[in-house]
Design a protein around this motif. Structure first.
Motif, PDB file in Angstrom:
ATOM      1  N   VAL A 144       0.817  -1.211   0.000  1.00 29.67           N
ATOM      2  CA  VAL A 144       0.000   0.000   0.000  1.00 29.67           C
ATOM      3  C   VAL A 144       0.851   1.262   0.000  1.00 29.67           C
ATOM      4  N   ASP A 145       2.148   1.139   0.244  1.00 30.18           N
ATOM      5  CA  ASP A 145       3.017   2.313   0.258  1.00 30.18           C
ATOM      6  C   ASP A 145       3.805   2.460  -1.036  1.00 30.18           C
ATOM      7  N   SER A 146       3.316   1.857  -2.111  1.00 30.40           N
ATOM      8  CA  SER A 146       3.980   1.997  -3.401  1.00 30.40           C
ATOM      9  C   SER A 146       3.727   3.392  -3.945  1.00 30.40           C
ATOM     10  N   PRO A 147       4.768   4.193  -4.212  1.00 30.22           N
ATOM     11  CA  PRO A 147       4.543   5.592  -4.601  1.00 30.22           C
ATOM     12  C   PRO A 147       4.127   5.780  -6.050  1.00 30.22           C
ATOM     13  N   ILE A 148       4.354   4.797  -6.917  1.00 28.40           N
ATOM     14  CA  ILE A 148       4.072   4.955  -8.345  1.00 28.40           C
ATOM     15  C   ILE A 148       3.273   3.750  -8.829  1.00 28.40           C
ATOM     16  N   CYS A 149       2.245   4.028  -9.633  1.00 23.94           N
ATOM     17  CA  CYS A 149       1.433   2.970 -10.238  1.00 23.94           C
ATOM     18  C   CYS A 149       1.322   3.248 -11.732  1.00 23.94           C
ATOM     19  N   ASP A 150       1.581   2.227 -12.539  1.00 20.18           N
ATOM     20  CA  ASP A 150       1.397   2.364 -13.977  1.00 20.18           C
ATOM     21  C   ASP A 150       0.054   1.751 -14.376  1.00 20.18           C
ATOM     22  N   PHE A 151      -0.157   1.609 -15.677  1.00 19.87           N
ATOM     23  CA  PHE A 151      -1.438   1.113 -16.189  1.00 19.87           C
ATOM     24  C   PHE A 151      -1.728  -0.298 -15.680  1.00 19.87           C
ATOM     25  N   LEU A 152      -0.744  -1.184 -15.769  1.00 21.88           N
ATOM     26  CA  LEU A 152      -0.953  -2.569 -15.357  1.00 21.88           C
ATOM     27  C   LEU A 152      -1.161  -2.684 -13.851  1.00 21.88           C
ATOM     28  N   GLU A 153      -0.460  -1.852 -13.098  1.00 21.80           N
ATOM     29  CA  GLU A 153      -0.601  -1.909 -11.645  1.00 21.80           C
ATOM     30  C   GLU A 153      -1.987  -1.453 -11.209  1.00 21.80           C
ATOM     31  N   LEU A 154      -2.530  -0.425 -11.857  1.00 28.10           N
ATOM     32  CA  LEU A 154      -3.880   0.030 -11.519  1.00 28.10           C
ATOM     33  C   LEU A 154      -4.920  -1.035 -11.844  1.00 28.10           C
ATOM     34  N   GLN A 155      -4.768  -1.685 -12.991  1.00 26.41           N
ATOM     35  CA  GLN A 155      -5.715  -2.740 -13.343  1.00 26.41           C
ATOM     36  C   GLN A 155      -5.593  -3.937 -12.415  1.00 26.41           C
ATOM     37  N   ARG A 156      -4.404  -4.202 -11.927  1.00 22.50           N
ATOM     38  CA  ARG A 156      -4.227  -5.316 -10.998  1.00 22.50           C
ATOM     39  C   ARG A 156      -4.839  -5.002  -9.640  1.00 22.50           C
ATOM     40  N   ARG A 157      -4.727  -3.756  -9.210  1.00 25.73           N
ATOM     41  CA  ARG A 157      -5.276  -3.376  -7.907  1.00 25.73           C
ATOM     42  C   ARG A 157      -6.795  -3.229  -7.954  1.00 25.73           C
ATOM     43  N   TYR A 158      -7.271  -2.495  -8.947  1.00 27.58           N
ATOM     44  CA  TYR A 158      -8.695  -2.162  -9.020  1.00 27.58           C
ATOM     45  C   TYR A 158      -9.242  -2.692 -10.345  1.00 27.58           C
ATOM     46  N   ARG A 159      -9.781  -3.900 -10.297  1.00 28.65           N
ATOM     47  CA  ARG A 159     -10.203  -4.579 -11.524  1.00 28.65           C
ATOM     48  C   ARG A 159     -11.427  -3.928 -12.157  1.00 28.65           C
ATOM     49  N   PRO A 211      -8.250   5.194 -18.477  1.00 31.30           N
ATOM     50  CA  PRO A 211      -8.175   5.719 -19.849  1.00 31.30           C
ATOM     51  C   PRO A 211      -7.012   5.103 -20.620  1.00 31.30           C
ATOM     52  N   SER A 212      -7.184   5.019 -21.914  1.00 32.61           N
ATOM     53  CA  SER A 212      -6.158   4.389 -22.751  1.00 32.61           C
ATOM     54  C   SER A 212      -4.882   5.220 -22.821  1.00 32.61           C
ATOM     55  N   ASP A 213      -4.977   6.538 -22.612  1.00 33.35           N
ATOM     56  CA  ASP A 213      -3.788   7.383 -22.675  1.00 33.35           C
ATOM     57  C   ASP A 213      -3.111   7.546 -21.318  1.00 33.35           C
ATOM     58  N   PHE A 214      -3.593   6.824 -20.296  1.00 27.76           N
ATOM     59  CA  PHE A 214      -2.989   6.918 -18.966  1.00 27.76           C
ATOM     60  C   PHE A 214      -1.593   6.310 -18.982  1.00 27.76           C
ATOM     61  N   LEU A 215      -0.645   7.008 -18.346  1.00 25.64           N
ATOM     62  CA  LEU A 215       0.740   6.540 -18.297  1.00 25.64           C
ATOM     63  C   LEU A 215       1.122   6.076 -16.898  1.00 25.64           C
ATOM     64  N   TRP A 224      -1.095  20.719  -0.050  1.00 27.63           N
ATOM     65  CA  TRP A 224      -0.427  19.427  -0.119  1.00 27.63           C
ATOM     66  C   TRP A 224      -0.636  18.806  -1.498  1.00 27.63           C
ATOM     67  N   ARG A 225       0.443  18.312  -2.072  1.00 31.67           N
ATOM     68  CA  ARG A 225       0.327  17.550  -3.322  1.00 31.67           C
ATOM     69  C   ARG A 225      -0.187  16.160  -2.989  1.00 31.67           C
ATOM     70  N   PHE A 226      -1.378  15.855  -3.474  1.00 34.48           N
ATOM     71  CA  PHE A 226      -2.001  14.582  -3.147  1.00 34.48           C
ATOM     72  C   PHE A 226      -1.621  13.499  -4.151  1.00 34.48           C
ATOM     73  N   ALA A 227      -1.654  13.810  -5.426  1.00 31.10           N
ATOM     74  CA  ALA A 227      -1.306  12.847  -6.471  1.00 31.10           C
ATOM     75  C   ALA A 227      -0.930  13.611  -7.728  1.00 31.10           C
ATOM     76  N   GLU A 228      -0.203  12.922  -8.592  1.00 32.16           N
ATOM     77  CA  GLU A 228       0.226  13.520  -9.859  1.00 32.16           C
ATOM     78  C   GLU A 228       0.036  12.482 -10.967  1.00 32.16           C
ATOM     79  N   PHE A 229      -0.899  12.766 -11.859  1.00 28.75           N
ATOM     80  CA  PHE A 229      -1.226  11.858 -12.955  1.00 28.75           C
ATOM     81  C   PHE A 229      -0.511  12.311 -14.225  1.00 28.75           C
TER      82      PHE A 229
END
Length: 277
Positions: free
Chosen positions: A51-66, A71-75, A221-226
């Motif tokens: 849960v403390d992973s600071p960076i998530c890519d496309f595959l990681e997001l799909q693995r966490r939240y099925r 979006p297709s342009d998400f990096l 506070w910077r919460f997230a950066e997409f």
């Protein structure tokens, strides 16, 4: 014509006695029923990811939240809240910050419409999380029925999600965060070198969309950066920064709130007969 048929009751009586004898033979009380299925044992499921992973890519997001539609342009997304709120300094809900949404009869800004400027650049965008919370003491009272006076009537506890909310806009049929695109002429020239540039973007867009002036907030506070990679040519990298400002520092006092309510009531009151004449 109605007919009433009366039987001797021998068949029903025999069935009743046979059922009663079977239940007595089995040692079961009369009328007791066994559950058809055994209840599953209580289990604690651990997340298969850190849960403390600071960076998530496309595959990681799909693995966490099925069920999440990515979006297709998400990096990638950088979870800045991990460094903004470490375990040694967690986020606090002590300060109340109630946000009241105007009624449909009142004229209000369109929270889903982004302000358009001549030099808006989609390379950078700024979004804000506007927290509406009753404060920690009121949260304990509503959700945990924690009261000092035991004589106070105890109500049904509420879920915390009914008390902790965020103000969102609506764009078509989707809920969106408040914010918009960066403007070099209005906000600053270099968002990478100057962190206040995107803060100015957030203040400007929030003022236009909600009517809330966030310039008095002391912390951003910077919460997230997409990051999104737009197809080309040329392919462009878009960055969306999500901020969590301390909106409780700009909450009006009780006297200011009562004066504002009186002003709203006076503006909404119908004109008198003398004014009409």
């Amino acid at each position: 014509m109605w007919f009433l048929t009366v039987g001797d009751g021998s068949t029903s009586s025999d069935d009743y006695d046979s059922k009663k004898r079977k239940q007595r033979a089995g040692g079961e009380p009369w009328g007791a029923k066994k559950p058809r299925h055994d209840l599953p044992p209580y289990r604690v499921h651990l997340t298969p990811y850190t849960v403390d992973s600071p960076i998530c890519d496309f595959l990681e997001l799909q693995r966490r939240y099925r069920s999440l539609l990515v979006p297709s342009d998400f990096l990638s997304v950088h979870l800045s809240w991990l460094s903004a709120f470490p375990l040694s300094q967690p986020f606090s809900l002590h300060h109340p910050s109630r946000i009241q949404v105007s009624s449909e009869k009142e004229a209000a800004p369109d929270a889903g419409a982004e302000p358009i400027t001549a030099d808006s650049d989609p390379a950078y965008s700024s979004k804000v999380l506007l927290l509406s919370s009753p404060g920690l003491e009121e949260l304990y009272r509503c959700c945990m029925l924690f009261v000092d006076d035991m004589a106070e009537p105890r109500e049904t506890p509420e879920h915390p999600l009914k008390q902790i909310k965020f103000l969102l806009g609506r764009k078509e049929e989707e809920a969106v965060l408040v914010g918009g695109e960066w403007s070099p002429s209005l906000d600053g020239l270099d968002p990478q070198a100057d962190p206040q540039v995107l803060v100015r973007t957030a203040i400007r867009c929030a003022q236009a969309q909600t009517g809330i002036d966030l310039s008095g907030c002391t912390k951003w506070w910077r919460f997230a950066e997409f990051q999104y990679l737009q197809p080309g040519p040329p392919r462009r990298l878009q960055t969306v920064v999500v901020y969590l400002p301390d909106v409780w520092t700009i909450m009006p006092t009780l006297e200011e709130w009562e004066a504002l309510c009186q002003q709203k009531a006076a503006e909404a009151a119908p004109p008198t007969q003398e004014a009409q004449g």
